[in-house]
Design an enzyme around this catalytic site. Structure first.
Site, PDB file in Angstrom:
ATOM      1  CG  ASN A  10      92.862 140.519  69.279  1.00 33.42           C
ATOM      2  OD1 ASN A  10      94.062 140.370  69.374  1.00 33.42           O
ATOM      3  ND2 ASN A  10      92.231 141.371  70.008  1.00 33.42           N
ATOM      4  CB  THR A  11      92.758 134.612  66.542  1.00 34.28           C
ATOM      5  OG1 THR A  11      93.450 135.430  65.609  1.00 34.28           O
ATOM      6  CG2 THR A  11      92.800 133.198  66.094  1.00 34.28           C
TER       7      THR A  11
END
Length: 562
Positions: free
Chosen positions: A371-372
């Site tokens: 998740n970035t």
């Protein structure tokens, strides 16, 4: 009867739900691109986009604006990134007319060994806690970028994030959702509630959140530079805390950290050069997918058709087998990179695809081994930055050092514990990495800076964006809004080795006829929410002298220019 038919039409024609009665562009496009002359920014948060534009208008360049936006995102979107994580970037420098790659990933603790995990009965590295914590590379990455390309003083670059941390900002709907989910699990870790749960609860949509601890940390970094983070009190606090929790990260690990400038790698896809960074990241997989798919004529294969999805999925399977076997820290293992992205190897792998049947598995290639959040910014001078940054598993390890206002990443989870594997844990080694920035040039000139967040979805998403632009003639916003394919295989403890046919997850928007025919070919078709990534992009139109910006409709993203 009319009401029933209308309900069925909406149910079985999901494209109608995307953008009804659209005058121009594809039905699934959410809006037109943003177009501007002087500068453009596209990030996953509207306030961060505004920060980047403000920096550009104050005289900063694209690199300054990207760092400022990234700092703001670490505050505003702690569900995906922060200064406890790693960073990668591709920079188009208008002066030299070249691309430069930065690998800002951190290394494993030097005092931790594979033997420790074996002796203590670990079959995989834990996902949370102190053991998966590696050196956070983001701050050093900022200063490496700034030293080489920046133009504005770092104190001015970081000031917007510091002000927002002190004065607060309203939490958006999507981030509040992920924040709440993380809090349900991470509230057991020390210092988490103090920083991320003011009043004892995760912030709700629209609630003003402040992080004065992070403001102090960022101000210390702004004044003291990267050494204030890696060699001062901050480093001692991090190291002492992790070791108190039973981990191994040390002051020496932090003090010895350096980012690395690397040569981007490329593959030519129908006349367009697609650029990625070499391992320890997974960008090579996107190039391998495209190389395999270039052997098929998509002029005769429509978007969303059975053959489009089938060929893409099989190419992905082939590339990800090599990804699982070969991708690792090149300082520790020889990677046959030139062979992996060669046309000859792609042709060899392409021969394995059956047009009439989905494969359960492929073997990795036999090669001679030697998740970035995502954001992009462009400025008036023609500089463009493709930047991605992440903590991994959303917020990270759960480890929040006291008084600093951020969480440390858990990238070390991605090491293998299999002796002899390219990505096996070793002291001082960079783990296999999922986050990858991308860039496209045409005839040696910059065309598109883009990225797509989301773990193993990233190389799949990169390849799909390129296909949408090149094969299916979509605009920049349409290419991101188009429904996506996400193939997920069963995994080893490392989380990225496919060993069977896996599940083909299709986003809303693919025709029922396509789904039915894919099942007949042997694909296990499924559906999921939130696994299709987050896209941002900037395109430079050299003839018209303008930038086009596009942002992710699935996230809170925004593109803006001036």
């Amino acid at each position: 009867m009319k009401k029933i038919c209308f309900f069925l039409a909406l149910t079985f024609s999901p494209l109608l739900l995307q953008a009804q009665d659209r005058i121009t562009g594809k039905l699934f496009a959410t809006r037109s691109e943003v177009i501007a002359q002087n500068g453009m920014a596209a990030t996953s948060h509207p306030l961060a986009t505004q920060v980047a534009i403000d920096i550009l208008q104050k005289g900063g360049n694209a690199i300054d604006a990207a760092i400022a936006a990234n700092a703001a995102l670490g505050l505003m979107e702690p569900t995906g990134n922060g200064i406890g994580g790693d960073i990668f970037a591709i920079v188009w420098d208008a002066e030299t007319k070249q691309l430069y790659g930065l690998n800002g990933s951190g290394r494993s603790p030097k005092s931790l060994s594979l033997a420790y995990f074996k002796e203590n009965g670990y079959e995989k590295i834990p996902s949370h806690g102190p053991l998966p914590v590696s050196v956070p590379g983001t701050v050093d990455g900022w200063f490496a970028l700034h030293e080489r390309f920046g133009s504005m003083e770092m104190e001015e670059v970081l000031e917007p994030a510091i002000e927002y941390a002190e004065e607060g900002f309203p939490v958006t709907e999507l981030i509040a959702y992920y924040w709440g989910r993380s809090a349900d699990f991470m509230d057991k870790y020390p210092n988490f509630k103090e920083v991320y749960m003011p009043g004892g609860e995760a912030p709700e949509t629209g609630e003003i959140f402040k992080n004065p601890q992070l403001a102090n940390t960022l101000r210390t970094i702004a004044r003291g530079g990267r050494d204030a983070f890696y060699e001062g009190d901050i480093a001692r606090t991090i190291a002492d805390f992790i070791q108190e929790q039973g981990g191994f990260l040390s002051y020496e690990d932090l003090a010895s950290h350096t980012s690395e400038w690397v040569e981007p790698i490329s593959a030519n896809y129908r006349g367009y050069d697609v650029w990625e960074l070499p391992p320890n990241g997974q960008g090579t997989a996107a190039l391998q997918i495209l190389n395999i798919l270039e052997g098929y004529d998509f002029d005769t294969i429509p978007f969303g058709s059975t053959m489009h999805v089938h060929l893409f999925t099989e190419a992905k399977k082939l590339a990800f087998e090599d990804r699982a076997k070969f991708y690792a820290d090149p300082d520790f293992v020889d990677i046959p990179l030139e062979e992996l992205i060669s046309e000859e190897y792609a042709a060899e792998r392409r021969e394995l695809i059956d047009l009439n049947r989905a494969a359960n598995s492929y073997d990795a290639g036999k090669l001679e081994q030697g998740n970035t959040i995502y954001l992009t910014v462009a400025d008036e001078a023609g500089n463009m930055v493709s930047l991605i940054q992440s903590n991994y598993r959303g917020m990270g390890s759960g480890m929040v050092p006291p008084g600093l206002g951020f969480m440390l990443q858990d990238r070390g989870e991605l090491f293998s514990l299999e002796e002899g594997h390219a990505n096996v844990f070793e002291p001082g080694k960079r783990p296999f990495h999922t986050i990858i920035p991308a860039f496209i040039t045409k005839d040696g000139s910059p065309w598109i800076s883009f990225g797509l967040m989301g773990g193993a979805m990233q190389p799949q998403g990169h390849a799909q964006i390129v296909m949408n632009l090149v094969d299916f003639d979509m605009g920049l916003q349409e290419a991101g809004d188009a429904p996506r394919i996400h193939h997920e295989g069963s995994s080893e403890p490392t989380g990225y080795k496919m060993t069977d046919g896996g599940i083909l997850q299709l986003e809303t928007g693919f025709p029922y006829e396509t789904i039915r025919e894919l099942m007949r070919l042997g694909h296990d078709v499924g559906f999921t929410l939130g696994a299709y990534g987050g896209y941002q992009a900037i395109m430079f139109d050299e003839d018209k002298g303008v930038y086009y910006g596009a942002s992710e409709s699935r996230k809170d993203g925004q593109a803006a220019g001036y």
